[in-house]
Design an enzyme around this catalytic site. Structure first.
Site, PDB file in Angstrom:
ATOM      1  N   HIS A   1      -6.944 -54.456 -63.907  1.00  0.00           N
ATOM      2  CA  HIS A   1      -7.360 -55.105 -65.157  1.00  0.00           C
ATOM      3  C   HIS A   1      -6.208 -55.236 -66.149  1.00  0.00           C
ATOM      4  O   HIS A   1      -6.442 -55.427 -67.338  1.00  0.00           O
ATOM      5  CB  HIS A   1      -8.520 -54.334 -65.798  1.00  0.00           C
ATOM      6  CG  HIS A   1      -9.809 -54.445 -65.025  1.00  0.00           C
ATOM      7  ND1 HIS A   1     -10.878 -53.596 -65.186  1.00  0.00           N
ATOM      8  CD2 HIS A   1     -10.196 -55.342 -64.069  1.00  0.00           C
ATOM      9  CE1 HIS A   1     -11.871 -53.955 -64.375  1.00  0.00           C
ATOM     10  NE2 HIS A   1     -11.470 -54.999 -63.675  1.00  0.00           N
TER      11      HIS A   1
ATOM     12  N   GLN B   1      -8.833 -49.301 -62.926  1.00  0.00           N
ATOM     13  CA  GLN B   1      -9.336 -50.343 -63.819  1.00  0.00           C
ATOM     14  C   GLN B   1      -8.781 -50.123 -65.218  1.00  0.00           C
ATOM     15  O   GLN B   1      -8.995 -50.927 -66.106  1.00  0.00           O
ATOM     16  CB  GLN B   1     -10.863 -50.274 -63.875  1.00  0.00           C
ATOM     17  CG  GLN B   1     -11.531 -50.530 -62.555  1.00  0.00           C
ATOM     18  CD  GLN B   1     -13.012 -50.152 -62.612  1.00  0.00           C
ATOM     19  OE1 GLN B   1     -13.845 -50.901 -63.079  1.00  0.00           O
ATOM     20  NE2 GLN B   1     -13.330 -48.971 -62.123  1.00  0.00           N
TER      21      GLN B   1
ATOM     22  N   ALA C   1     -14.131 -35.120 -64.746  1.00  0.00           N
ATOM     23  CA  ALA C   1     -13.041 -35.252 -63.774  1.00  0.00           C
ATOM     24  C   ALA C   1     -11.963 -34.188 -63.986  1.00  0.00           C
ATOM     25  O   ALA C   1     -11.435 -33.637 -63.023  1.00  0.00           O
ATOM     26  CB  ALA C   1     -12.444 -36.656 -63.866  1.00  0.00           C
TER      27      ALA C   1
ATOM     28  N   CYS D   1       3.677 -63.721 -71.772  1.00  0.00           N
ATOM     29  CA  CYS D   1       4.019 -64.973 -72.453  1.00  0.00           C
ATOM     30  C   CYS D   1       2.895 -65.980 -72.207  1.00  0.00           C
ATOM     31  O   CYS D   1       2.497 -66.199 -71.061  1.00  0.00           O
ATOM     32  CB  CYS D   1       5.344 -65.502 -71.911  1.00  0.00           C
ATOM     33  SG  CYS D   1       5.699 -67.177 -72.472  1.00  0.00           S
TER      34      CYS D   1
ATOM     35  N   TYR E   1      -5.877 -54.843 -79.763  1.00  0.00           N
ATOM     36  CA  TYR E   1      -5.052 -54.347 -78.648  1.00  0.00           C
ATOM     37  C   TYR E   1      -3.786 -53.652 -79.146  1.00  0.00           C
ATOM     38  O   TYR E   1      -3.298 -52.719 -78.491  1.00  0.00           O
ATOM     39  CB  TYR E   1      -4.741 -55.472 -77.651  1.00  0.00           C
ATOM     40  CG  TYR E   1      -5.925 -55.704 -76.740  1.00  0.00           C
ATOM     41  CD1 TYR E   1      -6.203 -54.839 -75.692  1.00  0.00           C
ATOM     42  CD2 TYR E   1      -6.815 -56.744 -76.977  1.00  0.00           C
ATOM     43  CE1 TYR E   1      -7.315 -55.004 -74.890  1.00  0.00           C
ATOM     44  CE2 TYR E   1      -7.938 -56.925 -76.180  1.00  0.00           C
ATOM     45  CZ  TYR E   1      -8.180 -56.050 -75.131  1.00  0.00           C
ATOM     46  OH  TYR E   1      -9.290 -56.206 -74.347  1.00  0.00           O
TER      47      TYR E   1
ATOM     48  N   GLY F   1     -14.711 -41.667 -62.351  1.00  0.00           N
ATOM     49  CA  GLY F   1     -14.892 -42.095 -63.746  1.00  0.00           C
ATOM     50  C   GLY F   1     -15.180 -43.556 -63.962  1.00  0.00           C
ATOM     51  O   GLY F   1     -14.586 -44.168 -64.851  1.00  0.00           O
TER      52      GLY F   1
END
Ligand code: OAD
Length: 237
Positions: free
Chosen positions: A107, A89, A221, A115, A55, A177
Protein backbone atom coordinates in the site's frame (compact mmCIF):
# COMPACT_ATOMS: atom_id res chain seq x y z
CA UNK A 1 8.67 -23.66 9.80
CA UNK A 2 12.33 -24.55 9.21
CA UNK A 3 12.92 -25.59 5.62
CA UNK A 4 9.51 -24.28 4.49
CA UNK A 5 8.70 -21.40 2.18
CA UNK A 6 7.06 -18.86 4.51
CA UNK A 7 5.15 -15.67 3.67
CA UNK A 8 4.13 -13.19 6.37
CA UNK A 9 1.53 -10.47 5.76
CA UNK A 10 1.22 -7.69 8.32
CA UNK A 11 -1.39 -4.98 8.88
CA UNK A 12 -1.98 -1.99 11.11
CA UNK A 13 -2.27 -4.16 14.24
CA UNK A 14 1.47 -4.89 14.29
CA UNK A 15 2.24 -1.19 14.69
CA UNK A 16 -0.53 -0.50 17.24
CA UNK A 17 1.78 -1.16 20.21
CA UNK A 18 4.23 1.37 18.74
CA UNK A 19 1.51 4.02 19.07
CA UNK A 20 0.31 4.18 15.45
CA UNK A 21 -3.47 4.00 15.39
CA UNK A 22 -5.19 1.27 13.39
CA UNK A 23 -7.84 2.12 10.82
CA UNK A 24 -10.99 0.40 11.98
CA UNK A 25 -10.91 0.54 15.76
CA UNK A 26 -12.28 4.07 16.11
CA UNK A 27 -15.91 4.03 14.98
CA UNK A 28 -15.07 4.40 11.29
CA UNK A 29 -12.78 7.39 11.84
CA UNK A 30 -9.05 7.44 11.22
CA UNK A 31 -7.30 10.16 13.21
CA UNK A 32 -10.64 12.08 13.23
CA UNK A 33 -11.13 11.80 9.47
CA UNK A 34 -13.36 9.53 7.45
CA UNK A 35 -10.99 7.34 5.38
CA UNK A 36 -12.63 8.46 2.11
CA UNK A 37 -11.94 12.13 2.94
CA UNK A 38 -8.18 11.60 3.10
CA UNK A 39 -7.31 8.33 1.36
CA UNK A 40 -8.84 8.48 -2.12
CA UNK A 41 -7.71 10.05 -5.42
CA UNK A 42 -11.00 12.02 -5.32
CA UNK A 43 -10.02 13.55 -1.97
CA UNK A 44 -6.62 14.59 -3.39
CA UNK A 45 -8.36 16.30 -6.34
CA UNK A 46 -11.04 17.96 -4.21
CA UNK A 47 -8.92 19.14 -1.27
CA UNK A 48 -5.20 18.47 -1.77
CA UNK A 49 -4.21 20.63 1.22
CA UNK A 50 -6.30 18.53 3.62
CA UNK A 51 -4.82 15.30 2.25
CA UNK A 52 -1.26 16.69 2.19
CA UNK A 53 -1.47 17.97 5.78
CA UNK A 54 -2.90 14.63 6.88
CA UNK A 55 -0.04 12.62 5.36
CA UNK A 56 2.62 15.10 6.44
CA UNK A 57 1.41 14.54 10.02
CA UNK A 58 1.71 10.76 9.47
CA UNK A 59 5.22 11.27 8.04
CA UNK A 60 6.30 13.44 10.97
CA UNK A 61 4.88 10.85 13.37
CA UNK A 62 7.46 8.34 12.11
CA UNK A 63 10.09 10.35 13.98
CA UNK A 64 8.26 9.80 17.29
CA UNK A 65 7.54 6.06 17.15
CA UNK A 66 9.73 3.00 17.59
CA UNK A 67 9.45 -0.60 16.40
CA UNK A 68 7.95 -2.93 19.02
CA UNK A 69 8.80 -6.55 19.94
CA UNK A 70 6.53 -7.85 17.15
CA UNK A 71 8.56 -6.08 14.44
CA UNK A 72 11.79 -7.35 15.99
CA UNK A 73 10.42 -10.91 16.26
CA UNK A 74 9.59 -10.96 12.54
CA UNK A 75 13.11 -9.81 11.75
CA UNK A 76 14.44 -12.72 13.84
CA UNK A 77 12.11 -15.09 11.99
CA UNK A 78 13.34 -13.80 8.62
CA UNK A 79 16.96 -14.19 9.72
CA UNK A 80 16.35 -17.70 11.08
CA UNK A 81 14.53 -19.16 8.06
CA UNK A 82 15.92 -20.05 4.68
CA UNK A 83 12.94 -18.55 2.89
CA UNK A 84 10.64 -15.84 4.21
CA UNK A 85 8.92 -13.06 2.29
CA UNK A 86 7.56 -10.17 4.37
CA UNK A 87 4.62 -8.29 2.87
CA UNK A 88 3.04 -5.36 4.70
CA UNK A 89 -0.08 -3.29 4.19
CA UNK A 90 1.51 -0.69 6.46
CA UNK A 91 2.98 2.51 5.13
CA UNK A 92 5.21 3.12 8.17
CA UNK A 93 8.90 2.14 8.27
CA UNK A 94 8.83 0.10 11.49
CA UNK A 95 9.65 -3.26 9.90
CA UNK A 96 12.80 -1.78 8.38
CA UNK A 97 13.70 -0.06 11.65
CA UNK A 98 13.08 -3.38 13.45
CA UNK A 99 15.82 -4.85 11.24
CA UNK A 100 13.85 -6.44 8.37
CA UNK A 101 15.03 -6.08 4.83
CA UNK A 102 13.32 -6.48 1.45
CA UNK A 103 9.91 -5.59 2.91
CA UNK A 104 7.20 -5.45 0.23
CA UNK A 105 4.95 -2.45 0.90
CA UNK A 106 1.78 -3.23 -1.03
CA UNK A 107 0.00 0.00 0.00
CA UNK A 108 2.98 2.32 -0.50
CA UNK A 109 5.27 4.06 1.95
CA UNK A 110 5.27 7.27 3.96
CA UNK A 111 9.04 7.68 3.58
CA UNK A 112 8.80 8.20 -0.16
CA UNK A 113 6.92 10.82 -2.18
CA UNK A 114 5.78 10.46 -5.78
CA UNK A 115 6.13 12.97 -8.62
CA UNK A 116 2.65 13.60 -10.04
CA UNK A 117 4.06 14.10 -13.53
CA UNK A 118 6.43 11.13 -13.88
CA UNK A 119 5.30 8.76 -11.11
CA UNK A 120 8.90 8.53 -9.85
CA UNK A 121 9.26 7.72 -6.13
CA UNK A 122 11.90 9.37 -4.02
CA UNK A 123 12.82 9.02 -0.35
CA UNK A 124 12.12 12.44 1.22
CA UNK A 125 12.85 12.35 4.94
CA UNK A 126 15.05 15.43 5.46
CA UNK A 127 13.90 18.07 7.94
CA UNK A 128 12.84 20.29 5.02
CA UNK A 129 10.55 17.53 3.72
CA UNK A 130 7.98 17.70 6.53
CA UNK A 131 6.50 21.09 5.68
CA UNK A 132 2.75 21.70 5.39
CA UNK A 133 3.48 23.49 2.10
CA UNK A 134 3.38 21.31 -1.00
CA UNK A 135 6.76 19.94 -2.05
CA UNK A 136 8.21 19.72 -5.54
CA UNK A 137 9.94 16.81 -7.22
CA UNK A 138 13.60 16.69 -8.11
CA UNK A 139 13.11 14.82 -11.39
CA UNK A 140 11.35 17.22 -13.79
CA UNK A 141 13.03 20.18 -15.51
CA UNK A 142 10.11 22.29 -14.29
CA UNK A 143 9.58 20.67 -10.90
CA UNK A 144 6.10 19.19 -10.36
CA UNK A 145 4.12 18.75 -7.18
CA UNK A 146 4.64 15.47 -5.34
CA UNK A 147 1.85 13.41 -3.77
CA UNK A 148 1.97 10.93 -0.90
CA UNK A 149 3.38 7.62 -2.21
CA UNK A 150 0.35 5.79 -0.86
CA UNK A 151 -2.08 3.40 -2.54
CA UNK A 152 -5.44 5.06 -1.98
CA UNK A 153 -8.84 3.39 -2.16
CA UNK A 154 -9.66 2.73 -5.79
CA UNK A 155 -5.98 2.44 -6.77
CA UNK A 156 -4.13 -0.77 -7.56
CA UNK A 157 -1.81 -2.10 -4.83
CA UNK A 158 1.90 -2.22 -5.63
CA UNK A 159 4.10 -5.27 -6.40
CA UNK A 160 1.13 -7.61 -6.95
CA UNK A 161 2.97 -9.85 -9.40
CA UNK A 162 5.78 -10.45 -6.94
CA UNK A 163 3.25 -10.93 -4.13
CA UNK A 164 1.19 -13.54 -6.00
CA UNK A 165 4.38 -15.37 -7.00
CA UNK A 166 5.41 -15.66 -3.35
CA UNK A 167 1.93 -16.50 -2.04
CA UNK A 168 1.24 -19.12 -4.73
CA UNK A 169 4.49 -20.89 -3.82
CA UNK A 170 4.39 -20.64 -0.03
CA UNK A 171 3.91 -23.54 2.38
CA UNK A 172 3.11 -21.44 5.45
CA UNK A 173 1.19 -18.14 5.31
CA UNK A 174 1.09 -15.99 8.45
CA UNK A 175 -1.08 -12.89 8.96
CA UNK A 176 -0.35 -10.47 11.81
CA UNK A 177 -2.61 -7.56 12.81
CA UNK A 178 -5.07 -7.23 9.96
CA UNK A 179 -8.87 -7.00 10.07
CA UNK A 180 -9.45 -8.71 6.70
CA UNK A 181 -11.53 -5.80 5.34
CA UNK A 182 -9.35 -4.57 2.48
CA UNK A 183 -8.90 -6.49 -0.78
CA UNK A 184 -6.85 -7.88 -2.39
CA UNK A 185 -4.78 -8.23 0.82
CA UNK A 186 -7.63 -9.94 2.67
CA UNK A 187 -7.87 -12.59 -0.05
CA UNK A 188 -4.19 -13.63 -0.01
CA UNK A 189 -4.80 -16.13 2.79
CA UNK A 190 -7.30 -17.97 0.57
CA UNK A 191 -4.89 -17.90 -2.37
CA UNK A 192 -2.24 -19.49 -0.12
CA UNK A 193 -4.71 -22.04 1.17
CA UNK A 194 -5.84 -23.06 -2.30
CA UNK A 195 -2.18 -23.81 -3.02
CA UNK A 196 -1.98 -26.02 0.06
CA UNK A 197 -0.33 -23.68 2.58
CA UNK A 198 -0.85 -23.92 6.34
CA UNK A 199 -2.41 -20.60 7.40
CA UNK A 200 -1.69 -18.89 10.72
CA UNK A 201 -3.23 -15.78 12.31
CA UNK A 202 -1.92 -13.56 15.11
CA UNK A 203 -4.47 -10.80 15.81
CA UNK A 204 -6.05 -8.96 18.74
CA UNK A 205 -9.61 -9.70 17.62
CA UNK A 206 -11.18 -12.22 15.25
CA UNK A 207 -10.92 -10.70 11.73
CA UNK A 208 -13.60 -10.91 9.02
CA UNK A 209 -11.76 -13.80 7.32
CA UNK A 210 -11.21 -15.83 10.52
CA UNK A 211 -12.50 -19.04 8.89
CA UNK A 212 -9.60 -19.00 6.42
CA UNK A 213 -7.02 -19.77 9.13
CA UNK A 214 -5.86 -23.23 10.24
CA UNK A 215 -4.16 -21.90 13.38
CA UNK A 216 -5.34 -18.84 15.36
CA UNK A 217 -3.53 -16.93 18.12
CA UNK A 218 -5.70 -14.15 19.57
CA UNK A 219 -3.85 -11.44 21.50
CA UNK A 220 -1.42 -8.59 21.08
CA UNK A 221 1.29 -9.18 18.50
CA UNK A 222 4.01 -7.63 20.67
CA UNK A 223 3.20 -10.07 23.46
CA UNK A 224 2.56 -13.22 21.40
CA UNK A 225 5.00 -13.06 18.49
CA UNK A 226 8.35 -13.26 20.33
CA UNK A 227 7.34 -16.62 21.88
CA UNK A 228 5.73 -17.92 18.69
CA UNK A 229 8.83 -17.07 16.67
CA UNK A 230 11.03 -18.99 19.12
CA UNK A 231 8.69 -21.99 18.65
CA UNK A 232 8.61 -21.62 14.88
CA UNK A 233 12.40 -21.49 14.75
CA UNK A 234 12.54 -24.61 16.88
CA UNK A 235 14.55 -22.89 19.61
CA UNK A 236 11.85 -23.67 22.19
CA UNK A 237 9.35 -26.47 22.89
P1 OAD B 1 -7.29 -2.46 10.43
O1 OAD B 1 -7.25 -1.22 11.25
O2 OAD B 1 -8.47 -2.67 9.55
O3 OAD B 1 -7.20 -3.72 11.40
C1 OAD B 1 -6.22 -3.81 12.39
C2 OAD B 1 -6.38 -5.18 13.05
O4 OAD B 1 -5.34 -5.29 14.00
C3 OAD B 1 -7.71 -5.37 13.81
O5 OAD B 1 -8.26 -6.63 13.45
C4 OAD B 1 -7.28 -5.37 15.28
O6 OAD B 1 -8.04 -6.30 16.07
C5 OAD B 1 -5.85 -5.83 15.19
N1 OAD B 1 -4.99 -5.32 16.28
C6 OAD B 1 -5.06 -4.15 16.96
N2 OAD B 1 -4.07 -4.05 17.85
C7 OAD B 1 -3.34 -5.19 17.74
C8 OAD B 1 -2.17 -5.70 18.39
N3 OAD B 1 -1.55 -5.01 19.36
N4 OAD B 1 -1.70 -6.92 18.02
C9 OAD B 1 -2.33 -7.64 17.04
N5 OAD B 1 -3.43 -7.21 16.41
C10 OAD B 1 -3.93 -6.01 16.74
O7 OAD B 1 -5.90 -2.54 9.61
P2 OAD B 1 -5.52 -3.31 8.28
O8 OAD B 1 -6.20 -4.64 8.21
O9 OAD B 1 -4.05 -3.24 8.16
O10 OAD B 1 -4.90 0.88 3.51
O11 OAD B 1 -6.15 -2.36 7.19
C11 OAD B 1 -5.95 -2.64 5.85
C12 OAD B 1 -5.82 -1.35 5.06
O12 OAD B 1 -6.94 -0.50 5.29
C13 OAD B 1 -4.64 -0.50 5.44
O13 OAD B 1 -3.44 -0.92 4.83
C14 OAD B 1 -5.03 0.85 4.93
C15 OAD B 1 -6.48 0.87 5.33
O14 OAD B 1 -7.28 1.61 4.54
C16 OAD B 1 -4.27 1.94 2.93
O15 OAD B 1 -3.75 2.84 3.55
C17 OAD B 1 -4.28 1.85 1.46
Amino acid sequence: MQGKRVVVLTGAGISAESGIRTFRDNGGLWEEHRIEDVATPQAWLADPSLVWHFYQRRRRQLQDVEPNPAHVALCELQNGLESMVLITQNVDNLHERGGSSDVIHMHGRLETLRCEATGRHEKRMNSTDFSDDFLLCTCCSTPSRVRPDIVWFGEIPMHMEEIYRAVDACEVFVVVGSSGHVYPAADLVDVARRHGAWTVLVNAEPPLNLDSFDEVHLGKAGELLPGLVRQWLGSEG
